[in-house]
Enzyme design. Structure first.
Site, PDB file in Angstrom:
ATOM      1  CG  ASP A 180      10.131  12.409  38.752  1.00  0.00           C
ATOM      2  OD1 ASP A 180       9.354  12.567  38.117  1.00  0.00           O
ATOM      3  OD2 ASP A 180      11.226  11.429  38.513  1.00  0.00           O
ATOM      4  CE  LYS A 240       9.192   7.657  38.838  1.00  0.00           C
ATOM      5  NZ  LYS A 240       9.728   7.805  37.995  1.00  0.00           N
TER       6      LYS A 240
HETATM    7  P1  ATP Z   1      13.811   9.429  37.931  1.00  0.00           P
HETATM    8  O1  ATP Z   1      12.985   8.373  37.876  1.00  0.00           O
HETATM    9  O2  ATP Z   1      13.465  10.937  38.591  1.00  0.00           O
HETATM   10  O3  ATP Z   1      14.650   9.759  36.344  1.00  0.00           O
HETATM   11  P2  ATP Z   1      16.001   7.788  38.563  1.00  0.00           P
HETATM   12  O4  ATP Z   1      15.615   6.781  39.565  1.00  0.00           O
HETATM   13  O5  ATP Z   1      16.049   7.445  37.159  1.00  0.00           O
HETATM   14  O6  ATP Z   1      15.210   9.031  38.631  1.00  0.00           O
HETATM   15  P3  ATP Z   1      18.126   8.379  40.296  1.00  0.00           P
HETATM   16  O7  ATP Z   1      18.187   7.092  41.110  1.00  0.00           O
HETATM   17  O8  ATP Z   1      17.625   9.837  41.085  1.00  0.00           O
HETATM   18  O9  ATP Z   1      17.471   8.264  39.093  1.00  0.00           O
HETATM   19  O10 ATP Z   1      19.662   8.869  39.959  1.00  0.00           O
HETATM   20  C1  ATP Z   1      19.891   9.622  38.842  1.00  0.00           C
HETATM   21  C2  ATP Z   1      21.276  10.247  38.837  1.00  0.00           C
HETATM   22  O11 ATP Z   1      21.431  11.293  39.893  1.00  0.00           O
HETATM   23  C3  ATP Z   1      22.517   9.329  39.275  1.00  0.00           C
HETATM   24  O12 ATP Z   1      23.277   9.322  38.129  1.00  0.00           O
HETATM   25  C4  ATP Z   1      22.931   9.766  40.493  1.00  0.00           C
HETATM   26  O13 ATP Z   1      24.270   9.705  40.651  1.00  0.00           O
HETATM   27  C5  ATP Z   1      22.494  11.083  40.705  1.00  0.00           C
HETATM   28  N1  ATP Z   1      22.243  11.528  42.218  1.00  0.00           N
HETATM   29  C6  ATP Z   1      22.278  12.457  42.740  1.00  0.00           C
HETATM   30  N2  ATP Z   1      21.692  12.538  44.069  1.00  0.00           N
HETATM   31  C7  ATP Z   1      21.201  11.015  44.432  1.00  0.00           C
HETATM   32  C8  ATP Z   1      20.711  10.500  45.295  1.00  0.00           C
HETATM   33  N3  ATP Z   1      20.286  11.280  46.314  1.00  0.00           N
HETATM   34  N4  ATP Z   1      20.198   9.152  45.120  1.00  0.00           N
HETATM   35  C9  ATP Z   1      20.323   8.630  43.940  1.00  0.00           C
HETATM   36  N5  ATP Z   1      21.238   9.155  42.912  1.00  0.00           N
HETATM   37  C10 ATP Z   1      21.427  10.658  43.129  1.00  0.00           C
END
Ligand code: ATP
Length: 292
Positions: free
Chosen positions: A137, A11
């Protein structure tokens, strides 16, 4: 053995505003989200025994209960008393901890996939409510498409998709913690908020220029100060002619909206010189998921 497949697209936030801090510690948000054609792929295979397993080729994520996809499977088993198990094979393609809701998208994909595999018959709204228990989210990621999200992110309103276009994504090599960014946000310092109304009008009028002109993210105030290299990437995308440029979520990924494919490919090529993780993909304004 029953196997189902799900996709979990990244997203981007076309607009992200924080309206205040709530008594429960969460922030009151107003955000317009849409999806791009860069997705994790998940295979869910039923196990006869009572177990949740997760395997992934990515060294960047945990595969135990800390993984949100794992938590989603546990939640479905416990809430609906399912004694069978599941092996989740996660082909991770969305950059991790990037502001692209990678983990939330995987959790949402598991909710959708297990609803089908175990024939639970849950409607979209019920799955979204389960998603809200896992993270802010997740309800949006269950639904997909172009949406205005309010509250903690769980109050969703469908919006018309932006006009078809290309999205250049550049993820600078810095790590950003969403919790830390929200904790550092000082709302008193923010004198100009992006206008959700303006963005919604632009979407309703199907105006690409209007969407580009209404982009805004208050979290840039925090993350760009912590990591000035993100500002450089934004400036670079703008100089190379992206029509609209913004940081997604709490960062650090920067996206550029570009009307023409050739230009998107050229901008992505230029950015690769100093940023390793760069993609040029189509915008996916309509939800690819069947609405239950
Ligand atoms: P958001 O935009 O919702 O804040 P993000 O894109 O910044 O999310 P994610 O990629 O979801 O962040 O990763 C955030 C943290 O979640 C990472 O430190 C990761 O280790 C942990 N995590 C747990 N499950 C997952 C997964 N299935 N995929 C990616 N990261 C994950």
């Amino acid at each position: 053995m029953t196997v189902v497949y799900e996709k979990s697209p990244a997203k981007i936030n076309l607009l992200l505003d924080v309206l205040g801090r709530r008594d429960d510690g969460y922030h009151e948000l107003e955000t317009v989200m849409t999806m791009v054609d860069l997705a994790d792929r998940l295979e869910l295979a039923e196990l006869p025994e009572d177990r949740v397993e997760l395997v992934s080729q990515s060294p960047a994520i945990p595969t135990d209960e800390r993984n949100l996809a794992h938590q989603a499977a546990r939640l479905m088993k416990e809430r609906f008393g399912v004694s069978k198990g599941v092996r989740i094979t996660l082909d991770k393609r969305v950059p991790v901890a990037a502001g692209l809701a990678g983990g939330s998208g995987d959790a949402a994909a598991v909710l959708r996939g297990l609803n089908r595999m175990w024939r639970l018959g849950l409607k979209g709204e019920e799955l979204e409510a389960l998603g809200a228990e896992l993270g802010s989210d997740v309800p949006y990621c269950v639904r997909g498409g172009t949406v205005l999200a309010r509250g903690r992110g769980e109050i969703l309103e469908d919006l018309p998709p932006p006009p078809p276009c290309w999205v250049v994504l550049a993820r600078p090599p810095v790590s950003v913690s969403t919790t830390d960014v929200f904790a550092r946000l000082n709302l008193v310092e923010i004198t100009e908020h992006p206008s959700a109304e303006r963005m919604i009008d632009a979407l309703r009028q199907r105006s690409f220029a209007g969407v580009c002109g209404a982009l805004g993210n208050v979290l840039e105030h925090v993350t760009l100060r912590l990591h000035p290299e993100i500002r450089q990437i934004k400036a670079c995308m703008e100089k190379m002619g992206a029509d609209g440029v913004l940081m997604s979520g709490s960062g650090p990924t920067v996206f550029g909206l570009v009307a023409r494919e050739e230009k998107a490919v050229r901008i992505a090529g230029g950015l690769r010189g100093f940023c390793k993780e760069v993609y040029a993909v189509r915008l996916l304004g309509e939800s690819p998921f069947p609405r239950g």
